[in-house]
Design a protein around this motif. Structure first.
Motif, PDB file in Angstrom:
ATOM      1  N   GLU A  51     -10.331  -2.411   2.745  1.00  0.00           N
ATOM      2  CA  GLU A  51     -10.924  -0.979   3.649  1.00  0.00           C
ATOM      3  C   GLU A  51     -10.557  -0.872   5.064  1.00  0.00           C
ATOM      4  O   GLU A  51     -11.190  -0.047   5.231  1.00  0.00           O
ATOM      5  N   GLY A  52      -9.901  -2.058   4.893  1.00  0.00           N
ATOM      6  CA  GLY A  52      -9.603  -2.141   6.353  1.00  0.00           C
ATOM      7  C   GLY A  52      -7.990  -1.374   7.742  1.00  0.00           C
ATOM      8  O   GLY A  52      -8.127  -0.110   6.428  1.00  0.00           O
ATOM      9  N   THR A  53      -7.789  -1.084   8.299  1.00  0.00           N
ATOM     10  CA  THR A  53      -6.428  -0.794   8.842  1.00  0.00           C
ATOM     11  C   THR A  53      -5.161  -0.447   8.673  1.00  0.00           C
ATOM     12  O   THR A  53      -5.498  -1.436   8.380  1.00  0.00           O
ATOM     13  N   VAL A  54      -4.396  -0.046   8.120  1.00  0.00           N
ATOM     14  CA  VAL A  54      -3.134   0.154   8.281  1.00  0.00           C
ATOM     15  C   VAL A  54      -2.383  -0.570   9.133  1.00  0.00           C
ATOM     16  O   VAL A  54      -2.301   0.310  10.020  1.00  0.00           O
ATOM     17  N   SER A  55      -2.239  -2.008   9.185  1.00  0.00           N
ATOM     18  CA  SER A  55      -1.601  -2.720  10.580  1.00  0.00           C
ATOM     19  C   SER A  55      -0.117  -2.124  10.590  1.00  0.00           C
ATOM     20  O   SER A  55       0.832  -1.636   9.040  1.00  0.00           O
ATOM     21  N   ALA A  56       1.282  -2.291  10.912  1.00  0.00           N
ATOM     22  CA  ALA A  56       1.999  -2.136  11.501  1.00  0.00           C
ATOM     23  C   ALA A  56       3.160  -2.998  10.745  1.00  0.00           C
ATOM     24  O   ALA A  56       1.899  -4.302  10.451  1.00  0.00           O
ATOM     25  N   ILE A  57       3.977  -3.004  10.337  1.00  0.00           N
ATOM     26  CA  ILE A  57       4.866  -4.277   8.825  1.00  0.00           C
ATOM     27  C   ILE A  57       5.319  -4.481  10.107  1.00  0.00           C
ATOM     28  O   ILE A  57       6.678  -4.246  10.796  1.00  0.00           O
ATOM     29  N   ASP A  58       5.470  -5.629  10.199  1.00  0.00           N
ATOM     30  CA  ASP A  58       6.187  -6.968  10.695  1.00  0.00           C
ATOM     31  C   ASP A  58       7.280  -7.208   9.751  1.00  0.00           C
ATOM     32  O   ASP A  58       7.243  -8.028   9.251  1.00  0.00           O
ATOM     33  N   PRO A  90       4.631  -9.084   6.302  1.00  0.00           N
ATOM     34  CA  PRO A  90       3.842  -8.232   6.503  1.00  0.00           C
ATOM     35  C   PRO A  90       3.390  -7.387   6.875  1.00  0.00           C
ATOM     36  O   PRO A  90       3.914  -6.593   7.768  1.00  0.00           O
ATOM     37  N   GLY A  91       2.311  -6.701   6.501  1.00  0.00           N
ATOM     38  CA  GLY A  91       1.822  -4.803   6.856  1.00  0.00           C
ATOM     39  C   GLY A  91       2.370  -4.179   5.586  1.00  0.00           C
ATOM     40  O   GLY A  91       1.801  -3.516   5.932  1.00  0.00           O
ATOM     41  N   GLU A  92       3.066  -4.815   4.721  1.00  0.00           N
ATOM     42  CA  GLU A  92       3.623  -4.211   3.579  1.00  0.00           C
ATOM     43  C   GLU A  92       2.548  -3.754   2.352  1.00  0.00           C
ATOM     44  O   GLU A  92       2.435  -4.864   2.171  1.00  0.00           O
ATOM     45  N   THR A  93       2.438  -2.813   2.244  1.00  0.00           N
ATOM     46  CA  THR A  93       2.431  -2.942   0.495  1.00  0.00           C
ATOM     47  C   THR A  93       3.352  -3.165  -0.526  1.00  0.00           C
ATOM     48  O   THR A  93       4.050  -1.891  -0.737  1.00  0.00           O
ATOM     49  N   ARG A  94       2.242  -4.092  -1.561  1.00  0.00           N
ATOM     50  CA  ARG A  94       3.044  -4.060  -2.412  1.00  0.00           C
ATOM     51  C   ARG A  94       2.695  -4.830  -3.988  1.00  0.00           C
ATOM     52  O   ARG A  94       2.159  -4.553  -3.595  1.00  0.00           O
ATOM     53  N   GLU A  95       3.411  -4.499  -4.853  1.00  0.00           N
ATOM     54  CA  GLU A  95       2.612  -4.386  -6.240  1.00  0.00           C
ATOM     55  C   GLU A  95       3.115  -5.611  -7.123  1.00  0.00           C
ATOM     56  O   GLU A  95       4.592  -4.760  -7.468  1.00  0.00           O
ATOM     57  N   MET A  96       2.307  -5.502  -8.248  1.00  0.00           N
ATOM     58  CA  MET A  96       2.677  -7.062  -9.183  1.00  0.00           C
ATOM     59  C   MET A  96       2.585  -6.501 -10.237  1.00  0.00           C
ATOM     60  O   MET A  96       0.949  -6.057 -10.591  1.00  0.00           O
ATOM     61  N   ILE A  97       3.395  -6.442 -11.918  1.00  0.00           N
ATOM     62  CA  ILE A  97       2.533  -5.623 -13.256  1.00  0.00           C
ATOM     63  C   ILE A  97       2.127  -7.256 -13.747  1.00  0.00           C
ATOM     64  O   ILE A  97       3.560  -8.718 -13.393  1.00  0.00           O
ATOM     65  N   PHE A  98       0.960  -7.118 -14.086  1.00  0.00           N
ATOM     66  CA  PHE A  98       0.337  -8.915 -15.158  1.00  0.00           C
ATOM     67  C   PHE A  98       0.614  -7.977 -16.572  1.00  0.00           C
ATOM     68  O   PHE A  98      -0.284  -6.714 -16.814  1.00  0.00           O
ATOM     69  N   VAL A 148      -1.948  -5.554  -9.473  1.00  0.00           N
ATOM     70  CA  VAL A 148      -2.113  -5.451  -8.749  1.00  0.00           C
ATOM     71  C   VAL A 148      -1.423  -5.463  -7.424  1.00  0.00           C
ATOM     72  O   VAL A 148      -0.206  -5.248  -7.226  1.00  0.00           O
ATOM     73  N   ARG A 149      -1.622  -4.162  -6.647  1.00  0.00           N
ATOM     74  CA  ARG A 149      -1.267  -4.079  -5.263  1.00  0.00           C
ATOM     75  C   ARG A 149      -1.840  -4.714  -4.161  1.00  0.00           C
ATOM     76  O   ARG A 149      -3.058  -4.497  -4.283  1.00  0.00           O
ATOM     77  N   PHE A 150      -1.474  -5.048  -3.786  1.00  0.00           N
ATOM     78  CA  PHE A 150      -1.900  -5.587  -2.543  1.00  0.00           C
ATOM     79  C   PHE A 150      -0.962  -5.573  -1.011  1.00  0.00           C
ATOM     80  O   PHE A 150      -0.484  -5.447  -0.913  1.00  0.00           O
ATOM     81  N   ILE A 151      -1.814  -6.034   0.172  1.00  0.00           N
ATOM     82  CA  ILE A 151      -1.274  -5.806   2.010  1.00  0.00           C
ATOM     83  C   ILE A 151      -1.586  -7.312   1.858  1.00  0.00           C
ATOM     84  O   ILE A 151      -2.717  -7.465   1.903  1.00  0.00           O
ATOM     85  N   VAL A 152      -0.161  -8.030   2.482  1.00  0.00           N
ATOM     86  CA  VAL A 152      -0.650  -9.304   3.243  1.00  0.00           C
ATOM     87  C   VAL A 152      -0.430  -8.779   4.577  1.00  0.00           C
ATOM     88  O   VAL A 152       0.570  -8.243   4.983  1.00  0.00           O
ATOM     89  N   ASP A 153      -1.858  -8.566   5.751  1.00  0.00           N
ATOM     90  CA  ASP A 153      -2.000  -8.397   6.354  1.00  0.00           C
ATOM     91  C   ASP A 153      -0.986  -8.612   7.611  1.00  0.00           C
ATOM     92  O   ASP A 153      -1.248 -10.021   7.733  1.00  0.00           O
ATOM     93  N   ALA A 154       0.023  -7.862   8.278  1.00  0.00           N
ATOM     94  CA  ALA A 154       0.889  -8.224   9.785  1.00  0.00           C
ATOM     95  C   ALA A 154       0.243  -9.498  10.538  1.00  0.00           C
ATOM     96  O   ALA A 154       0.826 -10.120  11.047  1.00  0.00           O
TER      97      ALA A 154
END
Length: 189
Positions: A51-58, A90-98, A148-154
């Protein structure tokens, strides 16, 4: 007479000890979760969506995210990611299917428990959508794709260049059977 009383007292104390140990066994998982949350250990990820703010993509750096899946003892499902790893900024939204498959002849309920390593990176790994947020019910022979959709924070520390997202899949059928009425689900198919 006193030997009979002391034997009864010993048996009652041993029975109380057994009941206490049984109760403690049920409390281990909640205690473990509280301790991991309090001390930030074991790479446990948050159980709710980010629920955090979206950071810029590094775009100046890349992070390798590896995916590992295991089944707990007694879990017969086939379970795993579509790919073993991906590289992202970092900062990108990505998805992986299990994918999960129930090869048994009965409906089953599973719960996936995630962890992230190294543990200091867990605070920077945010799942926005995950099959681990709920139990999964699969009918006999059913196969399902679970994202699973995720973001690795910048803000991830620069020395962390590789993360591992690991899931352990547990069979919770017996625990959930009463609330889900699995017997009627099996007969409806």
């Amino acid at each position: 007479m006193s030997e009979g009383i002391s034997t009864k007292r010993l048996v009652s104390r041993l029975a109380l000890l057994v009941v206490g140990m049984f109760g403690f066994g049920f409390l281990l998982v909640p205690i473990y979760d509280v301790m991991c949350d309090a001390f930030g250990i074991n790479g446990k990820t948050r159980g709710t969506a980010y629920e955090g703010t979206v950071s810029a993509i590094d775009e100046t750096r890349s992070v390798r995210v590896q995916f590992v899946s295991t089944n707990a003892e007694g879990m017969n499902w086939s379970f795993g990611p579509a790919a073993n790893q991906l590289v992202m900024h970092p900062g990108e939204t990505r998805e992986m299917i299990f994918t999960a498959y129930n090869p048994t002849d009965k409906p089953m309920v599973a719960q996936a428990i995630p962890s992230v390593s190294p543990s200091k990176a867990a605070a920077y790994f945010h799942k926005t959508e995950c099959f681990c947020f709920t139990q999964q019910v699969l009918q006999p022979g059913e196969r399902v794709e679970m994202p699973v959709r995720f973001i690795v924070d910048a803000a991830l520390p620069g020395e962390v260049q590789r993360l591992t997202l690991a899931y352990t899949l547990f069979d919770v059928t017996e625990r959930m059977a009463a609330s889900l009425d699995l017997a009627s689900m099996q007969h409806s198919n």
